[in-house]
Design a protein around this motif. Structure first.
Motif, PDB file in Angstrom:
ATOM      1  N   VAL A   1       3.815   3.682  10.000  1.00  0.00           N
ATOM      2  CA  VAL A   1       3.631   4.944   9.269  1.00  0.00           C
ATOM      3  C   VAL A   1       2.178   5.074   8.818  1.00  0.00           C
ATOM      4  O   VAL A   1       1.543   6.122   8.991  1.00  0.00           O
ATOM      5  CB  VAL A   1       4.586   5.010   8.049  1.00  0.00           C
ATOM      6  CG1 VAL A   1       4.194   6.157   7.114  1.00  0.00           C
ATOM      7  CG2 VAL A   1       6.025   5.170   8.520  1.00  0.00           C
ATOM      8  N   MET A   2       1.641   3.992   8.269  1.00  0.00           N
ATOM      9  CA  MET A   2       0.251   4.053   7.797  1.00  0.00           C
ATOM     10  C   MET A   2      -0.706   4.328   8.948  1.00  0.00           C
ATOM     11  O   MET A   2      -1.631   5.123   8.816  1.00  0.00           O
ATOM     12  CB  MET A   2      -0.147   2.739   7.122  1.00  0.00           C
ATOM     13  CG  MET A   2       0.394   2.608   5.715  1.00  0.00           C
ATOM     14  SD  MET A   2      -0.582   1.434   4.728  1.00  0.00           S
ATOM     15  CE  MET A   2      -0.729   0.082   5.852  1.00  0.00           C
TER      16      MET A   2
ATOM     17  N   GLN B   1      10.821  -3.821   7.762  1.00  0.00           N
ATOM     18  CA  GLN B   1      10.302  -2.815   6.832  1.00  0.00           C
ATOM     19  C   GLN B   1       8.774  -2.820   6.790  1.00  0.00           C
ATOM     20  O   GLN B   1       8.142  -1.772   6.748  1.00  0.00           O
ATOM     21  CB  GLN B   1      10.897  -3.046   5.437  1.00  0.00           C
ATOM     22  CG  GLN B   1      12.389  -2.715   5.417  1.00  0.00           C
ATOM     23  CD  GLN B   1      13.045  -2.982   4.076  1.00  0.00           C
ATOM     24  OE1 GLN B   1      12.365  -3.186   3.073  1.00  0.00           O
ATOM     25  NE2 GLN B   1      14.363  -2.985   4.056  1.00  0.00           N
ATOM     26  N   GLU B   2       8.188  -4.015   6.811  1.00  0.00           N
ATOM     27  CA  GLU B   2       6.724  -4.105   6.832  1.00  0.00           C
ATOM     28  C   GLU B   2       6.184  -3.477   8.127  1.00  0.00           C
ATOM     29  O   GLU B   2       5.207  -2.721   8.092  1.00  0.00           O
ATOM     30  CB  GLU B   2       6.280  -5.570   6.706  1.00  0.00           C
ATOM     31  CG  GLU B   2       4.791  -5.841   6.943  1.00  0.00           C
ATOM     32  CD  GLU B   2       3.846  -5.283   5.878  1.00  0.00           C
ATOM     33  OE1 GLU B   2       4.315  -4.932   4.776  1.00  0.00           O
ATOM     34  OE2 GLU B   2       2.633  -5.160   6.174  1.00  0.00           O
ATOM     35  N   ASN B   3       6.841  -3.767   9.246  1.00  0.00           N
ATOM     36  CA  ASN B   3       6.388  -3.189  10.513  1.00  0.00           C
ATOM     37  C   ASN B   3       6.479  -1.666  10.496  1.00  0.00           C
ATOM     38  O   ASN B   3       5.573  -0.984  10.974  1.00  0.00           O
ATOM     39  CB  ASN B   3       7.214  -3.748  11.680  1.00  0.00           C
ATOM     40  CG  ASN B   3       6.592  -5.026  12.225  1.00  0.00           C
ATOM     41  OD1 ASN B   3       5.374  -5.182  12.233  1.00  0.00           O
ATOM     42  ND2 ASN B   3       7.444  -5.949  12.667  1.00  0.00           N
TER      43      ASN B   3
ATOM     44  N   MET C   1       0.821  -1.221   0.000  1.00  0.00           N
ATOM     45  CA  MET C   1       0.000   0.000   0.000  1.00  0.00           C
ATOM     46  C   MET C   1       0.850   1.264   0.000  1.00  0.00           C
ATOM     47  O   MET C   1       0.438   2.273  -0.547  1.00  0.00           O
ATOM     48  CB  MET C   1      -0.955  -0.015   1.199  1.00  0.00           C
ATOM     49  CG  MET C   1      -2.159  -0.907   0.949  1.00  0.00           C
ATOM     50  SD  MET C   1      -3.433  -0.682   2.215  1.00  0.00           S
ATOM     51  CE  MET C   1      -2.832  -1.830   3.435  1.00  0.00           C
ATOM     52  N   THR C   2       2.028   1.201   0.608  1.00  0.00           N
ATOM     53  CA  THR C   2       2.896   2.383   0.598  1.00  0.00           C
ATOM     54  C   THR C   2       3.836   2.361  -0.610  1.00  0.00           C
ATOM     55  O   THR C   2       4.771   3.142  -0.697  1.00  0.00           O
ATOM     56  CB  THR C   2       3.736   2.467   1.893  1.00  0.00           C
ATOM     57  OG1 THR C   2       4.504   1.261   2.019  1.00  0.00           O
ATOM     58  CG2 THR C   2       2.851   2.621   3.122  1.00  0.00           C
TER      59      THR C   2
ATOM     60  N   THR D   1      -1.029 -12.452  -5.077  1.00  0.00           N
ATOM     61  CA  THR D   1      -2.348 -11.839  -4.835  1.00  0.00           C
ATOM     62  C   THR D   1      -2.530 -11.716  -3.336  1.00  0.00           C
ATOM     63  O   THR D   1      -1.913 -12.455  -2.566  1.00  0.00           O
ATOM     64  CB  THR D   1      -3.522 -12.683  -5.382  1.00  0.00           C
ATOM     65  OG1 THR D   1      -3.390 -14.005  -4.862  1.00  0.00           O
ATOM     66  CG2 THR D   1      -3.564 -12.690  -6.882  1.00  0.00           C
ATOM     67  N   GLY D   2      -3.390 -10.785  -2.959  1.00  0.00           N
ATOM     68  CA  GLY D   2      -3.687 -10.619  -1.540  1.00  0.00           C
ATOM     69  C   GLY D   2      -2.466 -10.235  -0.728  1.00  0.00           C
ATOM     70  O   GLY D   2      -2.408 -10.505   0.462  1.00  0.00           O
ATOM     71  N   ASN D   3      -1.493  -9.626  -1.371  1.00  0.00           N
ATOM     72  CA  ASN D   3      -0.286  -9.139  -0.671  1.00  0.00           C
ATOM     73  C   ASN D   3       0.549 -10.256  -0.056  1.00  0.00           C
ATOM     74  O   ASN D   3       1.285 -10.030   0.889  1.00  0.00           O
ATOM     75  CB  ASN D   3      -0.668  -8.120   0.418  1.00  0.00           C
ATOM     76  CG  ASN D   3      -1.549  -7.017  -0.122  1.00  0.00           C
ATOM     77  OD1 ASN D   3      -1.247  -6.425  -1.150  1.00  0.00           O
ATOM     78  ND2 ASN D   3      -2.662  -6.754   0.550  1.00  0.00           N
TER      79      ASN D   3
END
Lengths: 349, 349
Positions: B255-256, B248-250, B186-187, B215-217
């Motif tokens: 941030v989101m 990085q995902e965390n 998403m980012t 798919t589905g991340n």
């Protein structure tokens, strides 16, 4: 009546009752009238405009039916308050925008609304829930009779009532019906239907009158011709057309239910699911989703949906209503959040 | 074990437990092994293929750990049954498509799966829930040791295990980790991250292995190099990379949440709302919406969501699983209806 009182009750036309209320939201008759020997508003100088304003307000105040009415002097009102009156279909967008020497007179039930110094000195309307032009006509005709005893209307025996725009001359009457036509839209028949009625001198507008787009499958259909026929003839003419459209919408609904029941149930249930769960939602998306939910309620596919609560949401989710409910100015972003919150609170019961 | 028994329990890797299970779905180690002095499957004639098949099945059956395992002879199975095994990540799509003299051996917990006569004579895998390559390696290493006492592996001291494709030669090991990376997607950081790890000789695949889209991340990340390092070194190398991606995902999630909390809550809640109300839904849309709901559960934005039930839905909504649940062949349209029904029944509790 204070403006905030509007938020506490449901306008007559939104009650979701009346004949054919699964397809016809509301019926409205409006009459255009002018004072004799005074320039029409667009040509009037300030003295004439003030004189017309005072004369109308004074005359109307003497009519029994309108005794409890509120007179809103538009020049004194802030933008959100004026927009609220537009959102409730009590006056036109134009009337809210140029406000010098203009007023709106509304009875406490929001059945009757009279714009003073809009295009004509008086533009009076009566709205009724469902398919009910005759009843609306009965009410407005009585009010018009009473007002005509207090004011001298501009009238010529050969022409009828004189109006600023020649298309209104004669009866000065326009009848409009607000229709909810999701099945004709989904089965892509709507353009054909609207083209056909336009040839018969009917006009189609969106939820908010002249110049607005049709959203949420709502179409406001009204007569263009007001000269050469009696009011009853014009109403019978509109009724005939509307009955045909109702038939076509009903047929389209039956076809969809029999051929594409699952697809329809999917769209309707998804719409309700999104409304119940969204955290941010625009006014337009709200109208479109509510339209599908209303269809679901009308078709009996959704149980326990109160049509009146649904109708209210069409209006209370509009920008000015949201701001009045919150009692402060809200940015578009804040409105989208508050709108979603309001919808959730009303639908998750 | 019968195929229908699979439907009654949750695969080990789907349990939603184990380290970092908010981001890491599962960890998998697979080993490629071949029988000495027999042609690799792609070059084998029928006699050699049958011999390899029987030798492997016979040898494996003597290993204690695999005593209760089921041997599926793929040539005898119908399409839906084979697809079910693919959907449960127990074998490759390729193995399901060319089935002559091929088999799959699976233990009752679905921890160990051994493909016989795929690209190599033996392709054995162990899957664990969460970020857990070391544990998976411990299990598979023990099984490999036991099998090696029953079968003669093709092995050269200087080269290690010989394999049909040279990229697998050496340890014959591949470690893969299935990651759920919605915030990096998403980012819009995901392409940069995947490009960086591809330079480090890692490959990225989708939910269903080689040749499938993400798919589905969901992203399955695995090592390409299996030669010149010990198994432990390879695993430590993968773990290091995965730890960085988890960080990085965390960070992207933080941030989101801090900058776009409302937008995120909106998307997550709408996704759950649609899943709870849809009447027709495709496999792909299901995966995408479940991904958002899983993120919502991981971030604590959705309460009362059982992660295990959510993980199960990723698999039970797949085409073959739906058909096994219904116990009949279903068209795509029927599957989309049944899928929506299944999801509603599991999420509307």
């Amino acid at each position: 009546m204070q403006l905030n009182d509007f938020l506490k009750h449901t306008s007559e036309w939104l009650k979701g009752t009346g004949p054919n209320s699964d397809i016809v939201i509301s019926s409205r008759i409006r009459l255009a009238r002018n004072l004799d020997k005074l320039s029409f508003p667009h040509w009037a100088n300030k003295t004439q405009a003030v004189q017309a304003l005072n004369t109308v307000i004074d005359g109307v105040s003497k009519v029994n039916y309108l005794k409890g009415s509120t007179v809103f002097k538009l020049a004194d009102m802030d933008g959100v308050d004026k927009q609220l009156l537009v959102e409730r279909h009590l006056m036109s967008l134009e009337h809210a925008q140029k406000t010098e020497n203009k007023a709106l007179i509304v009875d406490s039930e929001e059945i009757v609304a009279i714009m003073v110094n809009e295009e004509d000195h008086l533009r009076m309307q009566v709205m009724q829930s469902g398919f009910n032009l005759h009843e609306a006509w009965g009410i407005i005709n009585g009010i018009d009779d009473s007002i005509s005893k207090e004011l001298n209307y501009a009238y010529l025996p050969d022409w009828g009532y004189l109006t600023a725009c020649p298309t209104n001359t004669g009866t000065g009457m326009r009848g409009s019906v607000m229709l909810h036509l999701p099945a004709l839209v989904m089965t892509r028949q709507i353009d054909r239907v609207l083209a056909a009625i336009s040839k018969l001198s009917f006009t189609t507008r969106g939820l908010y009158g002249e110049g607005t787009q049709a959203t949420g499958n709502f179409f406001q259909i009204s007569n263009q011709v007001s000269l050469g026929h009696s009011e009853e003839e014009i109403i019978e003419n509109i009724n005939g057309i509307i009955r045909q459209i109702i038939d076509q919408e009903n047929q389209a609904r039956e076809v969809m239910v029999s051929r594409n029941r699952a697809i329809l149930e999917d769209r309707i249930n998804r719409s309700l699911g999104i409304l119940k769960s969204a955290r941010i939602i625009s006014s337009q998306e709200t109208t479109e989703l509510l339209s599908m939910v209303r269809l679901g309620a009308d078709l009996g596919m959704l149980k326990d949906i109160d049509r009146r609560r649904l109708n209210e949401l069409f209006i209370t989710t509009q920008p000015a209503h949201l701001q009045k409910l919150e009692n402060k100015k809200l940015s578009t972003e804040d409105r989208d959040l508050k709108r979603a919150e309001l919808i959730r609170s009303r639908l998750n019961l």
